[in-house]
Design a protein around this motif. Structure first.
Motif, mmCIF file in Angstrom:
data_model
loop_
_atom_site.group_PDB
_atom_site.id
_atom_site.type_symbol
_atom_site.label_atom_id
_atom_site.label_comp_id
_atom_site.label_asym_id
_atom_site.label_seq_id
_atom_site.Cartn_x
_atom_site.Cartn_y
_atom_site.Cartn_z
ATOM 1 N N ILE A 1 40.265 50.507 47.991
ATOM 2 C CA ILE A 1 40.979 49.700 49.159
ATOM 3 C C ILE A 1 41.657 48.414 48.674
ATOM 4 C CG2 ILE A 1 40.810 48.734 51.615
ATOM 5 C CD1 ILE A 1 38.927 51.014 52.166
ATOM 6 N N SER A 2 42.730 48.220 48.911
ATOM 7 C CA SER A 2 43.295 46.800 48.575
ATOM 8 C C SER A 2 43.619 46.050 49.660
ATOM 9 C CB SER A 2 44.507 46.883 47.548
ATOM 10 O OG SER A 2 45.539 47.670 48.452
ATOM 11 N N ASP A 3 43.794 46.539 50.687
ATOM 12 C CA ASP A 3 44.224 46.019 52.099
ATOM 13 C C ASP A 3 43.070 45.359 53.072
ATOM 14 O OD1 ASP A 3 46.886 45.281 53.941
ATOM 15 O OD2 ASP A 3 45.147 45.963 55.074
ATOM 16 N N LEU A 4 42.955 44.098 53.579
ATOM 17 C CA LEU A 4 42.017 43.679 54.382
ATOM 18 C C LEU A 4 41.783 44.353 55.538
ATOM 19 C CD1 LEU A 4 39.609 41.507 54.013
ATOM 20 C CD2 LEU A 4 41.136 39.885 55.087
ATOM 21 N N GLY A 5 43.048 44.756 56.000
ATOM 22 C CA GLY A 5 42.966 45.475 57.191
ATOM 23 C C GLY A 5 42.341 46.775 57.095
ATOM 24 N N VAL A 6 42.754 47.365 56.074
ATOM 25 C CA VAL A 6 42.282 49.123 55.791
ATOM 26 C C VAL A 6 40.768 48.743 55.609
ATOM 27 C CG1 VAL A 6 42.497 50.896 54.142
ATOM 28 C CG2 VAL A 6 44.616 49.782 54.891
ATOM 29 N N PHE A 7 40.320 47.617 54.940
ATOM 30 C CA PHE A 7 39.090 47.431 54.530
ATOM 31 C C PHE A 7 38.114 47.426 55.952
ATOM 32 C CE2 PHE A 7 35.113 45.127 53.353
ATOM 33 C CZ PHE A 7 34.750 45.453 51.933
ATOM 34 N N SER A 8 38.609 46.713 56.685
ATOM 35 C CA SER A 8 37.860 46.509 57.835
ATOM 36 C C SER A 8 37.809 47.654 58.821
ATOM 37 C CB SER A 8 38.741 45.502 58.966
ATOM 38 O OG SER A 8 39.765 46.032 59.412
ATOM 39 N N VAL A 9 39.026 48.502 58.710
ATOM 40 C CA VAL A 9 38.747 49.818 59.293
ATOM 41 C C VAL A 9 37.872 50.840 58.724
ATOM 42 C CG1 VAL A 9 39.995 52.082 59.865
ATOM 43 C CG2 VAL A 9 41.098 49.948 60.251
ATOM 44 N N ALA A 10 37.709 50.772 57.294
ATOM 45 C CA ALA A 10 36.592 51.574 56.600
ATOM 46 C C ALA A 10 35.241 50.934 56.989
ATOM 47 C CB ALA A 10 37.109 51.596 55.070
ATOM 48 N N LYS A 11 34.901 49.876 57.117
ATOM 49 C CA LYS A 11 33.703 49.415 57.273
ATOM 50 C C LYS A 11 33.123 49.666 58.673
ATOM 51 C CE LYS A 11 31.339 47.565 55.289
ATOM 52 N NZ LYS A 11 30.113 47.784 54.289
ATOM 53 N N GLU A 12 34.183 49.673 59.650
ATOM 54 C CA GLU A 12 33.611 50.236 60.816
ATOM 55 C C GLU A 12 33.494 51.847 61.042
ATOM 56 O OE1 GLU A 12 35.407 49.843 65.622
ATOM 57 O OE2 GLU A 12 36.008 48.374 64.036
ATOM 58 N N ALA A 13 34.433 52.335 60.480
ATOM 59 C CA ALA A 13 34.395 53.873 60.557
ATOM 60 C C ALA A 13 33.306 54.639 59.634
ATOM 61 C CB ALA A 13 35.964 54.395 60.076
ATOM 62 N N VAL A 14 33.192 54.318 58.422
ATOM 63 C CA VAL A 14 32.172 54.604 57.513
ATOM 64 C C VAL A 14 31.198 53.543 57.066
ATOM 65 C CG1 VAL A 14 33.716 56.699 57.191
ATOM 66 C CG2 VAL A 14 34.033 54.646 55.885
ATOM 67 N N PRO A 15 30.676 53.064 58.050
ATOM 68 C CA PRO A 15 29.695 51.875 57.310
ATOM 69 C C PRO A 15 28.686 52.155 55.998
ATOM 70 C CG PRO A 15 28.668 52.683 59.588
ATOM 71 C CD PRO A 15 30.325 53.254 59.212
ATOM 72 N N ASN A 16 28.432 53.427 55.750
ATOM 73 C CA ASN A 16 27.495 53.668 54.930
ATOM 74 C C ASN A 16 28.367 54.060 53.511
ATOM 75 O OD1 ASN A 16 25.275 53.292 56.444
ATOM 76 N ND2 ASN A 16 25.532 55.226 57.445
ATOM 77 N N MET A 17 29.552 54.127 53.596
ATOM 78 C CA MET A 17 30.430 54.623 52.350
ATOM 79 C C MET A 17 30.606 53.281 51.344
ATOM 80 S SD MET A 17 33.632 57.093 52.616
ATOM 81 C CE MET A 17 34.143 57.806 51.129
ATOM 82 N N GLU A 18 30.498 53.651 50.099
ATOM 83 C CA GLU A 18 30.654 52.580 49.277
ATOM 84 C C GLU A 18 32.182 52.247 49.221
ATOM 85 O OE1 GLU A 18 30.027 52.686 44.441
ATOM 86 O OE2 GLU A 18 28.320 52.911 45.544
ATOM 87 N N ILE A 19 32.511 51.258 49.031
ATOM 88 C CA ILE A 19 33.984 50.565 48.926
ATOM 89 C C ILE A 19 34.352 50.042 47.555
ATOM 90 C CG2 ILE A 19 35.876 49.202 49.914
ATOM 91 C CD1 ILE A 19 34.662 49.787 52.662
ATOM 92 N N HIS A 20 35.326 50.255 47.043
ATOM 93 C CA HIS A 20 35.799 49.516 45.646
ATOM 94 C C HIS A 20 37.077 48.856 46.038
ATOM 95 C CE1 HIS A 20 33.463 52.750 43.289
ATOM 96 N NE2 HIS A 20 32.580 52.282 44.086
ATOM 97 N N VAL A 21 37.318 47.558 45.558
ATOM 98 C CA VAL A 21 38.537 46.897 45.758
ATOM 99 C C VAL A 21 39.413 47.049 44.796
ATOM 100 C CG1 VAL A 21 39.321 44.367 46.361
ATOM 101 C CG2 VAL A 21 37.027 45.057 47.094
ATOM 102 N N SER A 22 40.698 47.425 45.080
ATOM 103 C CA SER A 22 41.671 47.993 44.108
ATOM 104 C C SER A 22 42.208 47.022 43.331
ATOM 105 C CB SER A 22 42.565 48.700 44.827
ATOM 106 O OG SER A 22 43.902 48.943 44.009
#
Length: 416
Positions: A98-119
């Protein structure tokens, strides 16, 4: 003090076939795009069913799959995004990119246990931004291509021990700052930051003076024009020790739009280089010419070391051409293991070749071998002298055992 574990080799998967090739030829992880939210709109990409099949295949072979969701989102893009993230988590995806802060916030809420890498699209050029992303919940930061090894080391020293650094080590370079291109939108109306880049950096350019419209003057003297934005390709296979010493944990190969042959060739060469170095630095240095020869068999531009050692000067650009160097043709993909009794295997043709020609067989594991095509039959068992038809199914006699997904290549005699 941060300590390097075994590095990850991360490869592109533009479609299901390329994902399988990447895994079989040595990738520890593959990054792929779904049909939404990724930055390669022209790639075939993955529907959820194909994505599930690819993830299962990767996991069965001990590899991971990361899903790109690295667009710069507009308001309408958020419709259905949370549900999409939940769907890819359900089928076993290992991380979101993910690169966008808004998209990041959606991911953290929707899939809180999923690993996120910042593009890399997020322009990660310093340790302060990396630490901020970590505080927000990111596991990994993908560095901008504009960093030197010295800067990478400083970032590694300043970020948390359990945060990973990923960096591109091979493939196409973008003329724009970490890929955030506005040229495409301006010149063709296609938004590079939403996955539709028209690659204007590869176009031919001339200079036009305001009062003399229609007079096209080359920017550099050459009868074919000039390509002022056209960068050489990154290739760091000669510098594996410096890469690992810098703190880069994931070595990323660019190329979701490239061919299966490109993916297999480059991934295998880097797999061998990394493994040889970890086994014996002396062996790695001894085999450097071999690694370079192998990556050069895939279609490529002239190579550069990018920003890793110094800021690029004009020598990193290609001014007289936008074509690739192609020394080998990808001519076929083995579709089934060869019969132990007859030595015959089924092959799908990718470029024309004929009986009597010398070809190379590139297996997923082990050394390539050269052979001459002695006999070839179509799928009905009729002997044929050549294979001129795209994706023609053939039966070929092989001098050594071959396996499904091994690839066939031949020298391009008029290569330049």
């Amino acid at each position: 003090m941060w300590k390097q574990n075994k590095p990850e080799l991360l490869a592109p998967g533009g479609d299901l076939e390329k994902l399988k090739i990447a895994v079989l030829y040595g990738a520890d992880a593959v990054y792929i795009g779904g049909e939404e939210y990724g930055l390669r709109a022209k790639a075939k990409n993955f529907g959820l069913d194909a994505m599930a099949e690819g993830i299962k295949f990767a996991h069965d072979h001990g590899a991971k799959v990361y899903i790109t969701a690295n667009i710069f989102a507009h308001n309408a893009d958020f419709n259905g995004m949370a549900e999409y993230f939940q769907a890819v988590e359900k089928i076993g995806a290992d991380a979101l990119i993910i690169s966008d802060l808004g998209v990041f916030s959606v991911a953290k809420e929707a899939v809180p246990n999923m690993e996120i890498h910042v593009s890399t699209q997020a322009n990660n050029t310093n340790y302060m931004s990396a630490c901020m992303w970590y505080q927000l919940g990111a596991k990994r930061v993908v560095l901008a291509r504009e960093l030197s090894f010295q800067e990478v080391k400083q970032i590694r020293e300043k970020i948390p021990q359990d945060m990973d650094i990923e960096a591109f080590v091979h493939g196409a370079m973008c003329i724009s700052y970490s890929g955030r291109c506005l040229l495409s939108n301006y010149l063709s109306g296609r938004d590079a930051n939403k996955g539709a880049c028209s690659h204007p950096c590869r176009w031919k350019y001339h200079l036009v003076e305001e009062t003399r419209p229609g007079e096209y003057m080359p920017i550099e003297e050459n009868e074919r024009g000039t390509y002022i934005y056209n960068s050489k390709d990154l290739c760091m296979i000669e510098h594996i020790p410096d890469i690992l010493e810098s703190g880069i944990m994931s070595l990323k190969i660019e190329g979701r739009m490239k061919t299966p042959f490109y993916v297999g060739t480059v991934v295998k060469a880097y797999r061998q280089a990394v493994d040889d170095y970890l086994k014996s630095p002396a062996l790695y240095h001894e085999r450097l010419p071999y690694y370079l020869e192998e990556v050069s068999k895939a279609s490529h531009r002239d190579y550069t070391e990018g920003f890793f050692y110094q800021k690029p000067d004009g020598k990193q650009q290609i001014y007289n051409s936008n074509t690739y160097i192609r020394g080998y043709d990808f001519i076929g993909m083995v579709q089934s293991d060869s019969d132990p009794a007859t030595g015959i295997a089924v092959v799908e043709q990718r470029n024309k070749f004929s009986v009597g020609e010398e070809i190379e067989v590139m297996p997923a594991k082990g050394d390539a071998f050269t052979m001459r095509v002695s006999k070839m039959m179509d799928e009905d068992g009729n002997f044929v002298e050549s294979a001129p038809h795209p994706q023609q199914i053939l039966q070929i006699f092989f001098e050594k055992p071959v396996r499904k997904f091994d690839m066939l290549r031949k020298i391009v005699l008029d290569a330049k």
